[in-house]
Every structure is written in C-alpha cells, then in structure tokens.
Design a protein around this motif. Structure first.
Motif, short mmCIF file in Angstrom:
data_model
loop_
_atom_site.label_atom_id
_atom_site.label_comp_id
_atom_site.label_asym_id
_atom_site.label_seq_id
_atom_site.Cartn_x
_atom_site.Cartn_y
_atom_site.Cartn_z
N GLY A 81 -6.08 12.53 -4.39
CA GLY A 81 -5.33 11.56 -3.61
C GLY A 81 -6.19 10.40 -3.16
N THR A 82 -5.58 9.54 -2.38
CA THR A 82 -6.23 8.29 -2.00
C THR A 82 -5.95 8.00 -0.54
N ILE B 272 0.83 -1.21 0.00
CA ILE B 272 0.00 0.00 0.00
C ILE B 272 0.86 1.25 0.00
N ILE B 273 1.93 1.23 0.82
CA ILE B 273 2.80 2.40 0.88
C ILE B 273 3.50 2.61 -0.46
N GLY C 202 -1.73 11.80 -4.37
CA GLY C 202 -1.34 11.46 -5.73
C GLY C 202 -2.48 11.56 -6.74
N THR C 203 -2.39 10.73 -7.74
CA THR C 203 -3.30 10.84 -8.89
C THR C 203 -4.75 10.51 -8.54
N GLU D 129 4.10 5.58 -5.52
CA GLU D 129 4.08 5.54 -6.98
C GLU D 129 2.97 6.42 -7.55
N ALA D 130 1.95 6.70 -6.73
CA ALA D 130 0.86 7.54 -7.21
C ALA D 130 1.27 9.02 -7.25
N MET D 131 2.45 9.32 -6.69
CA MET D 131 2.90 10.72 -6.69
C MET D 131 4.21 10.84 -7.47
N PRO D 132 4.10 10.83 -8.79
CA PRO D 132 5.31 10.76 -9.61
C PRO D 132 6.21 12.00 -9.43
#
Ligand code: ADP
Ligand code: MG
Length: 421
Positions: free
Chosen positions: A409-410, A326-327, A359-360, A332-335
């Motif tokens: 974000g998530t 998860i981390i 992130g995305t 990776e969701a915040m390039p």
C-alpha cells in the motif's frame, strides 16, 4: 587620489545599492518595477541623492568637491517620469540649500533644468535599445556638467581653460557611472521580463495540455451517454432495462463532472490569493463527494480527525482538487476493493492529512517519478493528477511525502503550516 577613489566608490554604492535592494525584495513577476512601484523607487532614489550629497568627494584637486547626485536624478526621471523627477528635484534642492556655499544657485538651477527637461526624453528613452540608452544617459550627463562649467564661467568667472582637464575627467567619470547604472537597470528589467514570460509560457503550456487531456477524457463519457440515449430512442425497452440504462448514463455524467472538477479548476490563474481556510470541513466535503466512487469500487473509508481547529492558508477549491486526486488514486490502487484511511492530525505547528491505502503500492523509482507530467501506469490515466496536486500543495506552502511498498500500500502525507487561531 585614494580619498577620491573611496569617495567615488561610496557614491556609486549609494546609487546602485537601492536598485539591487529593490530587486531583491520586489515581488517576482512584476514586469517593470520602476513603473509599478514608483513610490518605492522615488524613496530609494531620494535616499541615494541624500547619501551622495552627504558624502561628496574631492575630484582631482582640493578645490573640486563633487558628488554623483545627478545620476539618480537623471535615471529616476527617465524611468519614473515627471512626478518622480519633481520629487527628486525637491529632495536634491533642499539638500543643496542645506549645504549652502557659492555654487548653490547654479547647482539648483542645474537640478531644476535636469528635473524639468529629462522627463521629456523619457518616451524616446523607452523606445531605443539599451546601447542607445547608454548613449543617451551619457549625453544628458555631459550636457548637465557642461552647463555647470559654463554657468561657473559666466557667473563666477571660473577660468575654463584651467579646468578643462578636470571637467573632461569629471564628464567621463560621471558618464561612465551613469552608463553602468542604466545598463544595470536594463539588465534587471530584462531578467524580470524573461522570468514573467517564462511563467506565462509555462502556464499556457499547462493549460493547453489540460485542455487536451480533458477533452480527450470527456469524450468517453459523452460517447457512452450518446450511445445509450440512441439505444433508448430506437427501441421501447422494458422498464427495468431502461432504469439500468439511465443509471449508466447518470454514472457517466458523474464521471464527466468529476473530471471537470478535477482538472478545470486548475486552469484558473496559478497565483491566486490564499485565504485562511479550515482543513477539516474541506476534507469532510471531499470525502462526501468521493463516497459514491469508492462504493462503486468496494472501497471503504475510515476517517479519523481530532476535531481541533485546523486553519491554514490556502484556496478551498484547489485543496479539494488536491485531496480528490490523492483519494481517487488510492481508490484506483485497490482494484478489488479495500480500506482507505483518511486522517487529520494537528500539531502546534502544522496540519497533516494522511491518506493510506492498501493497494498495489509503488517501487522507489515510481515514487520518485510522482508528480512528473504524464507519468501514469493506468491504461486510461492522464498522469496529470499528481502533478496538479504537487503544485497546489506547494503553492499553499505545504509539503507532500509518500511512503509506499509494492503489494502493501501507499501513504500520502500532506503537511501544511498551521495558522494561529
Ligand atoms: P493517473 O491517476 O491519471 O495515472 P496521477 O498523476 O494521479 O495520474 O498518478 C500517476 C501514477 O502514480 C499513477 O498512474 C499510479 O501508477 C501512481 N500512483 C499514484 N497514487 C498511487 C497509489 N496510491 N498507489 C499506487 N500507485 C499510485
Ligand atoms: Mg490520478
């Protein structure tokens, strides 16, 4: 007639009820509960026998009082073998002595012959298919009743011809019921067998997918390590260049190591025993492991915990793996970098881990598909990380929920039932 039906149905109930009860409480996945749980089965069948004897019924005429204790005796001997059979004999003999009366010796002799003889048929019984099994129990049941009939005739002079009709009915009656019992047990066993083989199949399937994914992903870092080593062999680079190469090699080795941590742990048997573990130290450990990865991507961790006891039932390696997945997804969701909030929250009932990225984000449809194997939006993604994670969390009795908004974000929330201190 009505009393007879009621009595008979009671007896059938006494026989079938423990079998169903057992299956309800048996741990799923036991291949043959009669073999792996002899003691339980012996106790349950003993209860069947006692209940049958306590509540016999009149069969067709006033003179004939009958019960179905032979059914659990025969079935128990066939499925359980000689020791179970011996115990069931003792139970039924003691019961029969307590009832007393004329037929006592014959009945006990009959029970003795059944208990001693039927286990010899057990190996044959195990080999044949269920229709032959049905036939075999039917024949055993009839032979046993015939024994009673003739023993009664020879020892007490009971007139056989008078009773032929009754005995015939009795044979059909008990024979039918024992066939039903055997078929029921066979059916339950088959279901158990199907269930276990399904589980095994799924496990194999997962493991082979993992093997494929891992070897695929390992090839990349290995290739690049090989490339750099070859470069350094071919030419004497300046010191600074060499250091750079070595750093790249180290990074690739770390990546490979991560991958192995990530996936191979899962190839362990899926139903390991769970132990009490503290969430906080595990979480801090994972954060430490993941720090270099985050730093390399300009992601900063914000960690908050209430430092309260956070004991849950789990497996620390698997918990690591779930948290790492998860981390890593959050990072990776915040390039272009950002901050990742990691919180540990205790309530009286549960321990929650909240992991929030900026992130995305994902659409509702994407959130729904999380945990599906091979669902990935990344060019080099495996789409296995969350599948593993979900299965781990559920195995620990936990729950996972996701809040996400595209572009914002998530937030992943893991909730585990808390163990009392
Ligand atoms: P992988 O990371 O190999 O793609 P995962 O099962 O870990 O596989 O994740 C599946 C997909 O779910 C990812 O490809 C990504 O699209 C989405 N996802 C997971 N976590 C996040 C997150 N924190 N933010 C945005 N998308 C995410
Ligand atoms: Mg992932």
């Amino acid at each position: 007639m009505e009393a007879m039906m009621t009595g008979m149905i009671n007896n059938i109930f006494f026989i079938i009820f423990p079998i169903i009860l057992y299956q309800m409480f048996a741990t799923a996945g036991q291949r043959n509960f009669f073999v792996s749980h002899r003691i339980t089965m012996t106790i349950l069948f003993s209860i069947s026998i006692i209940l049958c004897m306590l509540f016999p019924y009149q069969f067709l005429t006033e003179d004939y009082i009958f019960d179905l204790r032979q059914v659990p005796m025969i079935v128990g001997a066939l499925y359980g073998g000689p020791i179970v059979s011996a115990v069931l004999f003792i139970v039924s003999a003691v019961g029969r002595i307590a009832i007393g009366g004329d037929g006592m010796y014959i009945a006990i002799l009959n029970q003795f012959l059944l208990a001693a003889g039927v286990p010899f048929l057990a190996p044959l019984y195990r080999k044949v298919n269920r229709w032959w099994k049905a036939g075999l129990v039917f024949i055993i049941s009839i032979v046993s009743l015939l024994f009673n009939l003739f023993a009664g005739y020879f020892f007490f002079g009971d007139p056989v011809h008078d009773l032929i009709g009754i005995w015939l009915m009795l044979m059909l009656n008990q024979g039918g019921i024992i066939i039903l019992t055997a078929l029921l047990i066979e059916h339950l066993q088959k279901q158990e067998y199907l269930y276990t083989s399904l589980m095994r199949h799924e496990k194999m399937e997962t493991v082979s997918h993992f093997a494929a994914a891992v070897s695929h992903e390992l090839r990349n870092p290995l290739q690049s390590i090989k490339g750099f080593v070859q470069l350094m062999q071919e030419y004497e680079y300046p010191r600074s260049k060499q250091l750079e190469f070595q750093q790249t090699i180290l990074n690739e080795i770390n990546a490979a190591e991560n991958l192995i941590d990530d996936y191979l742990v899962y190839a362990k048997p899926a139903y390991d025993e769970l132990k009490p573990i503290e969430v906080e130290p595990e979480l801090l450990h994972v954060i430490k492991i993941m720090s270099p990865y985050a730093k390399a991507r300009d992601v900063e961790f914000f960690v908050r915990t209430d430092h309260l006891p956070s004991k849950i039932l789990g497996d620390s390696q698997k918990l690591h793996q779930a948290l790492v997945n998860i981390i890593r997804n959050g990072i990776e969701a915040m390039p272009t970098g950002g901050k990742l909030d990691i919180e540990l929250e205790n309530s009286s009932q549960s321990v929650c881990v909240l992991i929030t990225d900026e992130g995305t984000g994902m659409t509702k449809e994407e959130v729904k598909r999380l945990g599906e194997p091979y669902f990935s939006n990344k060019s080099k993604g495996t789409g296995l990380g969350l599948m593993v994670t979900y299965s781990i969390i559920h195995q620990m009795g936990g729950d996972i929920s996701v809040d996400s908004e595209v572009g914002m974000g998530t937030k992943f929330t893991l909730e585990f039932p808390k163990l009392p201190e």
